[in-house]
Enzyme design. Structure first.
Site, mmCIF file in Angstrom:
data_model
loop_
_atom_site.group_PDB
_atom_site.id
_atom_site.type_symbol
_atom_site.label_atom_id
_atom_site.label_comp_id
_atom_site.label_asym_id
_atom_site.label_seq_id
_atom_site.Cartn_x
_atom_site.Cartn_y
_atom_site.Cartn_z
ATOM 1 N N ASP A 42 -4.379 -1.954 -2.281
ATOM 2 C CA ASP A 42 -3.463 -3.219 -2.156
ATOM 3 C C ASP A 42 -3.821 -4.430 -2.603
ATOM 4 O OD1 ASP A 42 -0.896 -4.286 -1.155
ATOM 5 O OD2 ASP A 42 -1.660 -4.843 0.529
ATOM 6 N N ASP A 49 0.767 2.383 -4.481
ATOM 7 C CA ASP A 49 0.585 1.041 -5.353
ATOM 8 C C ASP A 49 -0.825 1.223 -6.112
ATOM 9 O OD1 ASP A 49 2.589 -0.243 -4.331
ATOM 10 O OD2 ASP A 49 1.205 -1.487 -2.916
ATOM 11 N N ASP A 104 5.627 -4.403 7.317
ATOM 12 C CA ASP A 104 5.075 -4.662 6.096
ATOM 13 C C ASP A 104 3.969 -5.655 6.053
ATOM 14 O OD1 ASP A 104 7.014 -3.073 4.542
ATOM 15 O OD2 ASP A 104 8.515 -4.649 4.555
#
Length: 459
Positions: free
Chosen positions: A111, A149, A299
């Site tokens: 991330d 990601d 989130d």
């Protein structure tokens, strides 16, 4: 920046009690996977329901969220425990005869240091972690979404760091496939409002998609399924031109039934659940519609990333189109794994099936034991605790183990042993059963189940 933010999801030990649900799955009419997706009953949403059955939102959340199979996240980086965590989840799915879906999320610098930062401290330790996952995948079909990601989001990495990550992903893919040749491994494809299809395809090739089964898109995002399918076709065409043919797509449909746009869904009430999970996609390019991001898990912009929030789940579910109809109650399986669980599936299907629900006991509580699965030298048991007039001070179930039987692990309860007598007391969240309420706990034991008499008491 339009991107796919994902979260670390911690597994919770819980069971949906007395739920009325329907699992929407089926035999594949397209793609390369057939069967029924596994609905793990031990999830954060199930734990919330267990403790909040009287909440006005509970029915909607139960019937439209908890009733559905969602991906299990392996996101807590711990080399010593990840093998056992993987083994029990896989064993539960295999015992149910269903297809487990895992999201593996532990790569170094995940991330890019955002809301879901963490993962392995270095790529060598990351490969040890992956190796321990691979060694516990069994030998049946399992879907693996590898590192959300990790390919679409590279802005924080130098060129040498990108090369090292690509090598790590190539090695991880090969390790997982070697651990279980029937594993279906998919790499990060971003989503349709992020990188172009040609750019994403080039990144996938560099990250070793040649060894994988395909790619997944829209993880934790909100882009419509139609847009993702078009995007996927573009990636597949570009992959074909780069010598990586035969790859297929998985789409996360957990939150894409409403508005798209900004990555964070914590404050957006325009989102809603999209298509329900299935491997019957009707599209030869698409192997599955999955709930990679469990609906209701945050989130990280308003709530802690990965935490279950009932208001988010209710907002998504209450406006969902074509919700499933209530049906039969789900079965139960362990949520935290014993390290001694067999890495491959039990050699036989459940040795006995639960009988029809008995009447509730006249006293405080009663209990029944079912051998969920057996293998050479051991078995997995499930005990249903049923309240008569309620257990406001908790419950304890005791029984005499058959000769040669010992319990190695218990979930959803606390074990004490005295000689051949086993006693399991409730944990904090499942002890206070209302009148006519019920809950379950499970265990792994050596030996054979036998037919013991169980005693349930409440102080």
């Amino acid at each position: 920046m339009s991107r796919s933010r994902v979260m670390a999801v911690a597994a919770a030990c819980t069971t949906v009690a007395a739920a009325s649900v329907m699992i929407v799955t089926g035999t594949a009419s397209a793609g390369t996977i057939s069967g029924t997706l596994y609905r793990d009953p031990n999830t954060p949403v199930a734990r919330w329901l267990q403790s909040n059955s009287g909440d006005s939102r509970a029915t909607v959340i139960r019937d439209r969220v908890a009733s559905q199979p969602a991906s299990r996240w392996l996101s807590n980086f711990n080399i010593s425990t990840i093998g056992g965590e993987t083994a029990t989840y896989i064993a539960g799915a295999n015992a149910a005869g269903q297809i487990p879906a895992l999201t593996v999320y532990g790569i170094t610098n995940r991330d890019c240091g955002g809301a879901s930062s963490g993962g392995a401290p270095d790529l060598n330790q990351y490969q040890q972690w992956i190796t321990n996952i691979a060694g516990n995948l069994g030998n049946r079909t399992v879907i693996i979404n590898l590192e959300p990601d990790s390919i679409a989001l590279l802005t924080c990495l130098s060129s040498s760091e990108i090369a090292a990550r690509n090598q790590a992903l190539r090695t991880a893919t090969q390790t997982l496939k070697s651990g279980n040749p029937n594993a279906k491994v998919y790499l990060d494809g971003g989503h349709s409002a992020w990188n172009s299809a040609s750019e994403q395809a080039s990144r996938l090739v560099a990250a070793g998609i040649a060894s994988a089964d395909g790619f997944y898109t829209n993880a934790s995002n909100f882009q419509p399924t139609s847009a993702e399918a078009n995007f996927g076709r573009g990636i597949i065409n570009a992959l074909n031109g780069q010598g990586a043919s035969g790859k297929r797509q998985v789409i996360d449909t957990s939150r894409n039934g409403g508005a798209s746009g900004d990555w964070c869904g914590d404050d957006n009430t325009d989102r809603r659940i999209g298509q329900y999970p299935t491997v019957s996609t009707g599209d030869a390019n698409i192997d599955a519609y999955l709930w990679i991001k469990p609906p209701g898990e945050a989130d990280g912009c308003r709530y802690a990333a990965g935490s279950f929030q009932p208001d988010l789940a209710y907002s998504l579910a209450s406006s969902a189109t074509n919700p499933p109809s209530p049906s039969s109650s789900p079965s139960s399986s362990p949520s935290s794994s014993p390290s001694s669980s067999p890495s491959s599936s039990p050699s036989s299907s459940p040795s006995s099936s639960p009988s029809s629900s008995p009447s509730f006991p006249a006293g405080a509580c009663g209990a029944t034991l079912t051998a969920v699965s057996t293998w050479n030298g051991g078995y997995q048991g499930e005990v249903r605790v049923r309240a008569g007039n309620g257990t406001p001070s908790g419950w304890t179930v005791s029984w005499t183990l058959p000769s040669g039987s010992t319990i190695s692990q218990v979930w959803n309860g606390t074990l004490t042993s005295s000689g051949s007598t086993a006693s399991v007391r409730n944990v904090s969240w499942n002890g206070n059963l209302p009148a006519d309420g019920s809950t379950t706990f499970g265990f792994i034991a050596s030996g054979t189940p036998g037919s013991p008499t169980l005693t349930c008491t409440s102080p």
